[in-house]
Design an enzyme around this catalytic site. Structure first.
Site, PDB file in Angstrom:
ATOM      1  N   HIS A  22     -24.893  69.608  53.805  1.00 34.58           N
ATOM      2  CA  HIS A  22     -25.565  69.227  52.480  1.00 34.58           C
ATOM      3  C   HIS A  22     -24.806  70.169  51.638  1.00 34.58           C
ATOM      4  O   HIS A  22     -24.117  69.085  50.904  1.00 34.58           O
ATOM      5  CB  HIS A  22     -26.859  70.565  52.157  1.00 34.58           C
ATOM      6  N   GLU A  23     -23.821  70.722  51.635  1.00 30.56           N
ATOM      7  CA  GLU A  23     -23.283  71.258  50.809  1.00 30.56           C
ATOM      8  C   GLU A  23     -21.775  70.815  50.681  1.00 30.56           C
ATOM      9  O   GLU A  23     -21.457  70.088  50.210  1.00 30.56           O
ATOM     10  CB  GLU A  23     -23.272  72.819  50.968  1.00 30.56           C
ATOM     11  N   HIS A  26     -21.491  67.294  48.520  1.00 32.97           N
ATOM     12  CA  HIS A  26     -21.328  68.119  47.198  1.00 32.97           C
ATOM     13  C   HIS A  26     -19.686  68.109  46.941  1.00 32.97           C
ATOM     14  O   HIS A  26     -19.403  67.533  45.612  1.00 32.97           O
ATOM     15  CB  HIS A  26     -22.827  69.169  46.386  1.00 32.97           C
TER      16      HIS A  26
END
Length: 452
Positions: A22-23, A26
């Site tokens: 997920h990170e 980003h």
């Protein structure tokens, strides 16, 4: 104790993978779009491991594994030198900010698709989609479903395993007025229609109301476990006992036996069991517990059917796809599970599905440990489902979540300027309150499950 440690380890591994992907979504998009990243952290709180890379980014693994974050250069969070101000997140056009924020959930969907692809190529083991005898009066019984029928499709969608059958039934029940089963028995193929009207949609009750249960072969029942302080223990039942007769009637049908126990809470039940060469007559008073909004009888004994190994082997299958066929199937499954998650949330708001279905870290850890013990395929399947859930949750339009930030940016696109600092601050407070309430509910559900 070892089981708890194993579940905790599996939970940390699964969460680490989910958060990292997920990170990284980003992180990767921010770097590609020219935003300076200061820190990439998996976990919150005190740093257990820290390293500054050649790219100048501080990489951190922190003590609390319930999340993570990517810290970018931002003038709203501190002074920024004029020479690098153009690299700050808040200076970027709104389309770049949308892309960076959306990249996290999209990375989770990508992870889910990859995990599903590996699972489909490796093969999903499971029981064949055979159904047991539908209880009298249920929807399936009225539709003519019989013990041993194999459900080969639901509303035109193939169901290669009983697990797939359960998922498709839930999906169709939440979105359609009737369920069309294609059944096979020997060489005969026929259809059956299960109307959904009047059926409780909560998974806790759905299968009971439909009358769809997993098939078990008929044969003598053998006690496999006894719960402490249960009616079974009070009766003197022991693992290995063969249940011969109950109340004067021969016992060779586990479904009928369970139905009888459930229908007689608080009543005296007499058993005739075979223990080695000895025949014993035992009796006890059935305890009761709540299930489906009613009190049912409960014995507290695990049972298995004593049949030849070849019979059990015939009940199992392995659903496998080719490398190329698994690609669209994995994408389709990711999309379907995303839609199903949204349907669940919508039905919770309407009150059709209980909030008891919300799981917290305790139950997630238990499932992580169980799937990890079952093998790589099961664990990857678990990660895929959790990754979809994380992606959908983060896209909800709730401030503090990615979806809340995306909502702000959409408003900014429409009105031509950002929301005021005060409006954003109020939104953050509301979002944080909702998130804390949701976490509290999840922990409460977990604790109730442990108590029960």
């Amino acid at each position: 104790m070892l089981e708890v440690l194993w579940s905790l380890a599996a939970f940390i591994v699964a969460l680490g993978v989910l958060v990292s992907f997920h990170e990284f979504g980003h992180f990767w998009v921010a770097r590609k779009l020219g935003v300076k990243v200061l820190r990439f952290s998996v976990g919150f709180g005190r740093a257990l491991w820290r390293r500054v890379g050649k790219d100048g980014v501080e990489y951190v693994i922190a003590a609390v594994p319930l999340g993570g974050y990517v810290k970018m250069l931002d003038e709203r969070e501190g002074d920024v030198a004029p020479a690098v101000a153009h690299l700050a997140f808040n200076r970027q056009p709104v389309w770049k900010r949308i892309a960076i924020v959306a990249a996290g959930p999209l990375a989770n969907f990508l992870l889910a698709a990859v995990a599903y692809w590996i699972v489909f190529v490796g093969g999903i083991p499971g029981s064949r989609p055979l159904v047991g005898l539908p209880p009298a009066g249920t929807v399936a019984a009225q539709a003519g479903v019989q013990r041993g029928d194999e459900v080969i499709s639901v509303n035109g969608e193939d169901t290669p395993t009983f697990g797939a059958l359960r998922t498709v039934l839930i999906d169709r029940a939440l979105s359609e007025g009737s369920i069309e089963l294609t059944l096979k028995r020997g060489d005969e193929v026929r259809g059956a229609t299960l109307p959904v009207a009047g059926v409780r949609l909560d998974p806790e009750h759905l299968f009971d109301d439909l009358g769809i249960r997993q098939y078990w072969p008929q044969g003598p029942l053998v006690v496999t476990r006894i719960e402490p302080a249960s009616s079974a223990e009070q009766a003197g039942l022991k693992p290995g006992d063969r249940l011969m007769r109950q109340g004067g009637l021969a016992v060779d049908d586990i479904d009928a036996w369970r139905d009888w126990i459930a229908a007689h809470p608080g009543e005296v039940v007499e058993f005739e069991v075979r223990r080695g060469e000895e025949t014993l007559r035992l009796s006890t008073i059935l305890s009761s517990r709540e299930a489906g909004g009613r009190r049912i009888g409960y014995l507290g004994a695990g049972m298995n059917v004593d049949v030849p190994p070849a019979v059990w082997e015939n009940l199992w299958t392995k659903h496998r796809l080719s490398v190329w066929a698994a690609l669209p199937a994995a994408v389709a499954e990711t999309a379907r599970m995303s839609q199903l998650t949204l349907k669940f949330l919508y039905r919770m708001v309407l009150g059709d599905v209980s909030v008891k279905n919300i799981s917290g870290p305790i139950q997630i850890a238990q499932v992580a440990g169980y799937t990890a013990s079952s093998g790589v395929v099961s664990f990857l399947f678990f990660i895929a489902i959790m990754s979809v859930s994380l992606g959908v949750l983060n896209l909800l339009p709730v401030p503090v979540l990615d979806g809340g930030h995306l909502l702000y940016y959409v408003v900014e696109l429409v009105k031509g300027s950002p929301l005021s600092d005060r409006a954003q601050a109020v939104g953050q407070q509301v979002g944080l309150t909702l998130l804390i309430a949701l976490m509290g509910l999840a922990f409460y559900n977990d604790i109730l499950r442990l108590i029960n």
